[in-house]
Design a protein around this motif. Structure first.
Motif, short mmCIF file in Angstrom:
data_model
loop_
_atom_site.label_atom_id
_atom_site.label_comp_id
_atom_site.label_asym_id
_atom_site.label_seq_id
_atom_site.Cartn_x
_atom_site.Cartn_y
_atom_site.Cartn_z
N THR A 1 0.84 -1.19 0.00
CA THR A 1 0.00 0.00 0.00
C THR A 1 0.88 1.24 0.00
O THR A 1 1.73 1.39 0.86
CB THR A 1 -0.91 0.03 1.24
OG1 THR A 1 -1.69 -1.16 1.27
CG2 THR A 1 -1.83 1.22 1.23
N LEU A 2 0.66 2.10 -0.97
CA LEU A 2 1.32 3.41 -1.03
C LEU A 2 0.28 4.41 -0.54
O LEU A 2 -0.74 4.61 -1.17
CB LEU A 2 1.75 3.73 -2.46
CG LEU A 2 2.43 5.07 -2.70
CD1 LEU A 2 3.72 5.18 -1.90
CD2 LEU A 2 2.71 5.25 -4.18
N LYS A 3 0.53 5.00 0.63
CA LYS A 3 -0.42 5.95 1.22
C LYS A 3 0.01 7.37 0.90
O LYS A 3 1.18 7.70 0.96
CB LYS A 3 -0.49 5.76 2.73
CG LYS A 3 -1.06 4.43 3.14
CD LYS A 3 -1.15 4.32 4.63
CE LYS A 3 -1.71 2.96 5.02
NZ LYS A 3 -1.81 2.82 6.48
N ALA A 4 -0.98 8.22 0.59
CA ALA A 4 -0.71 9.62 0.26
C ALA A 4 -1.52 10.51 1.19
O ALA A 4 -2.63 10.17 1.61
CB ALA A 4 -1.08 9.89 -1.19
N GLY A 5 -0.96 11.68 1.49
CA GLY A 5 -1.65 12.67 2.31
C GLY A 5 -1.07 14.04 2.05
O GLY A 5 -0.12 14.20 1.28
N TYR B 1 1.99 8.64 -8.89
CA TYR B 1 3.12 7.92 -8.30
C TYR B 1 2.78 6.45 -8.21
O TYR B 1 1.63 6.06 -8.03
CB TYR B 1 3.43 8.46 -6.90
CG TYR B 1 3.88 9.90 -6.91
CD1 TYR B 1 5.23 10.23 -7.07
CD2 TYR B 1 2.97 10.94 -6.82
CE1 TYR B 1 5.64 11.54 -7.11
CE2 TYR B 1 3.38 12.27 -6.86
CZ TYR B 1 4.72 12.55 -7.01
OH TYR B 1 5.13 13.84 -7.07
N ARG B 2 3.83 5.63 -8.32
CA ARG B 2 3.67 4.19 -8.12
C ARG B 2 4.98 3.59 -7.63
O ARG B 2 6.05 4.17 -7.83
CB ARG B 2 3.25 3.49 -9.41
CG ARG B 2 4.33 3.43 -10.46
CD ARG B 2 3.90 2.68 -11.69
NE ARG B 2 4.99 2.62 -12.65
CZ ARG B 2 4.88 2.14 -13.87
NH1 ARG B 2 3.71 1.69 -14.29
NH2 ARG B 2 5.92 2.11 -14.68
N LEU B 3 4.88 2.44 -7.00
CA LEU B 3 6.07 1.67 -6.64
C LEU B 3 6.23 0.60 -7.70
O LEU B 3 5.28 -0.08 -8.09
CB LEU B 3 5.90 1.04 -5.26
CG LEU B 3 5.95 2.04 -4.11
CD1 LEU B 3 5.52 1.35 -2.82
CD2 LEU B 3 7.34 2.63 -3.96
N GLN B 4 7.44 0.44 -8.17
CA GLN B 4 7.73 -0.48 -9.26
C GLN B 4 8.90 -1.37 -8.85
O GLN B 4 9.90 -0.89 -8.34
CB GLN B 4 8.07 0.32 -10.51
CG GLN B 4 8.32 -0.50 -11.72
CD GLN B 4 8.56 0.39 -12.95
OE1 GLN B 4 8.42 1.60 -12.90
NE2 GLN B 4 8.92 -0.23 -14.04
N SER B 5 8.77 -2.66 -9.09
CA SER B 5 9.87 -3.56 -8.77
C SER B 5 11.03 -3.31 -9.72
O SER B 5 10.83 -2.97 -10.88
CB SER B 5 9.43 -5.02 -8.82
OG SER B 5 8.95 -5.33 -10.09
#
Length: 86
Positions: A18-22, A81-85
């Motif tokens: 989970t990528l959380k944004a605030g 934004y995203r997380l990428q392996s």
């Protein structure tokens, strides 16, 4: 030789990521778990199929079990934004 079963999990997340944004003042804050240490945070301005994703090079902090990043918000341009392996 035999490989321990844990070797298969090395470098992989063990739970859904989970990528959380605030928002904090004029900054976008992003948080993700330390279990994603082998992943890269990338960004783009469009979600079109031809979008180019670029590596975010800002300094990431780690606290407890989370990575944290604060980025200035630019109200003139959308960013995704995203997380990428790797």
């Amino acid at each position: 030789g035999n490989v321990l079963p844990v070797a298969d999990a090395f470098g992989q997340t063990v739970s859904p990521l989970t990528l959380k944004a605030g928002l904090s003042g004029t900054n976008l804050t992003l948080q993700w778990p330390l279990s994603a240490a082998g992943m890269a945070l990338t960004t783009t301005t469009s979600l079109a199929p031809s979008a180019v994703w670029l590596l975010v090079t800002n300094q990431v902090q780690s606290t407890g079990t989370l990575f944290n990043l604060a980025l200035p918000v630019d109200s003139r341009q959308n960013r995704f934004y995203r997380l990428q392996s790797n």
